[in-house]
Design an enzyme around this catalytic site. Structure first.
Site, PDB file in Angstrom:
ATOM      1  N   HIS A  15       0.894  -1.258   0.005  1.00  0.00           N
ATOM      2  CA  HIS A  15      -0.018   0.065   0.067  1.00  0.00           C
ATOM      3  C   HIS A  15       0.768   1.241  -0.021  1.00  0.00           C
ATOM      4  CE1 HIS A  15      -4.282   1.596   0.840  1.00  0.00           C
ATOM      5  NE2 HIS A  15      -3.441   2.683   0.884  1.00  0.00           N
ATOM      6  N   HIS A  17       1.147   4.849  -2.361  1.00  0.00           N
ATOM      7  CA  HIS A  17       0.610   5.493  -3.474  1.00  0.00           C
ATOM      8  C   HIS A  17       1.864   6.361  -4.379  1.00  0.00           C
ATOM      9  CE1 HIS A  17      -3.376   5.225  -2.878  1.00  0.00           C
ATOM     10  NE2 HIS A  17      -3.441   5.336  -1.608  1.00  0.00           N
ATOM     11  N   HIS A 201      -9.812   0.486  -1.816  1.00  0.00           N
ATOM     12  CA  HIS A 201      -9.865   1.073  -0.695  1.00  0.00           C
ATOM     13  C   HIS A 201     -11.270   1.022   0.171  1.00  0.00           C
ATOM     14  CE1 HIS A 201      -5.996   2.887  -1.912  1.00  0.00           C
ATOM     15  NE2 HIS A 201      -5.821   3.911  -1.078  1.00  0.00           N
ATOM     16  N   GLU A 204     -11.800   2.961   6.121  1.00  0.00           N
ATOM     17  CA  GLU A 204     -10.648   4.124   6.754  1.00  0.00           C
ATOM     18  C   GLU A 204     -11.684   5.360   7.553  1.00  0.00           C
ATOM     19  OE1 GLU A 204      -6.313   5.965   6.807  1.00  0.00           O
ATOM     20  OE2 GLU A 204      -7.717   6.074   5.132  1.00  0.00           O
ATOM     21  N   ASP A 282       1.393   3.944   2.803  1.00  0.00           N
ATOM     22  CA  ASP A 282       0.252   4.992   2.227  1.00  0.00           C
ATOM     23  C   ASP A 282       0.958   5.963   1.615  1.00  0.00           C
ATOM     24  OD1 ASP A 282      -2.174   5.785   1.543  1.00  0.00           O
ATOM     25  OD2 ASP A 282      -3.121   5.930   3.456  1.00  0.00           O
ATOM     26  N   ASP A 283       1.217   7.237   2.221  1.00  0.00           N
ATOM     27  CA  ASP A 283       1.568   8.415   1.518  1.00  0.00           C
ATOM     28  C   ASP A 283       2.735   8.993   2.452  1.00  0.00           C
ATOM     29  OD1 ASP A 283      -0.175   8.742  -0.734  1.00  0.00           O
ATOM     30  OD2 ASP A 283      -1.538   8.761   0.856  1.00  0.00           O
TER      31      ASP A 283
END
Length: 347
Positions: A15, A17, A201, A204, A282-283
């Protein structure tokens, strides 16, 4: 205290991006070259923290879009992939499945097909250069029309495979509260027919009801986040029984205000319920926390032993779309890590 080095633990990163993987100095250089002014919140060294409401998400998305606007050439895209691969290799990832929506970069390189081919070509080259496998998940956006998702699914299907530089999955990202999940089902059927993993996704920003919608409409093999499934015991049990892996990103959960503190993320509850959990960053550009930091949180905040951390790494490897040979090699590496009685001192 002598503890095993988490950066040497073989793992898969499922995961991450595309723009969100950028190094801050690289982004600053890109922005200067293209004459684009970046918001100070991206470059001030302070990880993003926003409430989990519409205004909070808007701020996150505005900053992400500002960074993405700086990636506007083939050279930028190749640099991003190469650096993401290098960073993951340094943290023990033997497998990276990076998520990209080629639509965002298409205007600068001649269309969505060239955009995806650039990413795939550099993923293959970076895999050889840095000693890991870099594969790609093509992701549609909830903010765009479902027909765009079908177009991306057909494009992804053309490059389906399991090795480095190939497309291994199809996702659906952006604000969970936008769009009608059912309307994206046709795109996911196209992807599944091509053998791609379904990796949307869900769960969340929104709770168990949304997870049920995503599971019912998109039949995920892995669920991006999925942490809110812990709020419904029967739902969580069904995810465990069906083998849906959860890509849990603790830094994201806290940065986006889903949970107030690291210790509030229900990582222990998910694992104790039998869920297959693959930790992800994630980011890291905005959340200031890469993959090893997620394992450190599991160790230091949630009390995971080295044996339990090894199980998390194994879960990530098994949930990946790597070949059986690659999985076997990485899993053997996890065993070696756990069997090493003289691991380096790191804390």
């Amino acid at each position: 205290m002598r503890v095993r080095d988490l950066a040497s633990l073989p793992k898969a990163h499922l995961h991450l991006h595309f723009t969100g993987s950028l190094r801050v100095p690289s982004l600053v250089e890109m922005s200067a070259r293209h004459g684009i002014r970046l918001p100070a919140a991206i470059t001030d060294g302070d990880p993003l923290r926003v409430p989990a409401d519409a205004r909070g998400w808007f701020r996150f998305q505005r900053l992400y879009d500002a960074a993405r606007h700086c990636v506007r050439s083939e050279a930028d895209m190749r640099r991003l992939v190469d650096e993401a691969a290098a960073d993951d290799a340094a943290e023990g990832s033997g497998r990276l499945e990076i998520q990209v929506d080629p639509t965002s970069y298409a205007p600068f390189v001649g269309g969505i097909t060239p955009a995806l081919e650039i990413v795939l070509d550099e993923a293959s080259a970076a895999s050889a250069r840095h000693g890991l496998e870099v594969a790609v998940v093509v992701a549609a956006s909830r903010m765009r029309h479902p027909m765009d998702a079908r177009t991306l699914a057909r494009l992804a299907a053309r490059y389906a495979g399991e090795g480095p530089g190939e497309v291994v999955g199809f996702g659906l990202s952006n604000d969970e509260r936008r769009g009608d999940t059912d309307e994206f089902a046709a795109a996911f059927r196209i992807a599944r027919r091509a053998g791609l993993a379904s990796v949307p996704h869900g769960g969340e920003l929104l709770g168990p009801g949304h997870v049920r919608d995503v599971v019912g409409a998109l039949a995920p093999d892995r669920l991006g986040h999925g942490v809110r499934s812990v709020e419904d015991a029967s739902l969580l049990a069904s995810l465990v029984e069906s083998g849906v892996a959860l890509e849990v990103c603790p830094a994201s959960n806290v940065s986006l205000g889903v949970y107030a503190h690291d210790e509030d993320v229900p990582l222990r509850e998910l694992v104790d319920a039998g869920a297959q959990v693959a930790l992800g960053a994630d980011d890291p550009l905005l959340f200031g926390s890469r993959l090893v930091a997620q394992y450190e949180t599991a160790r230091e905040v949630h009390g995971f032993s080295d044996a339990e951390l090894a199980d998390l790494a194994r879960a990530s490897i098994r949930a990946s779309r790597a070949s059986e040979g690659s999985k076997a090699r990485l899993l053997a590496g996890v065993d070696d890590w756990l069997d090493d009685p003289v691991a380096p001192f790191v804390g």
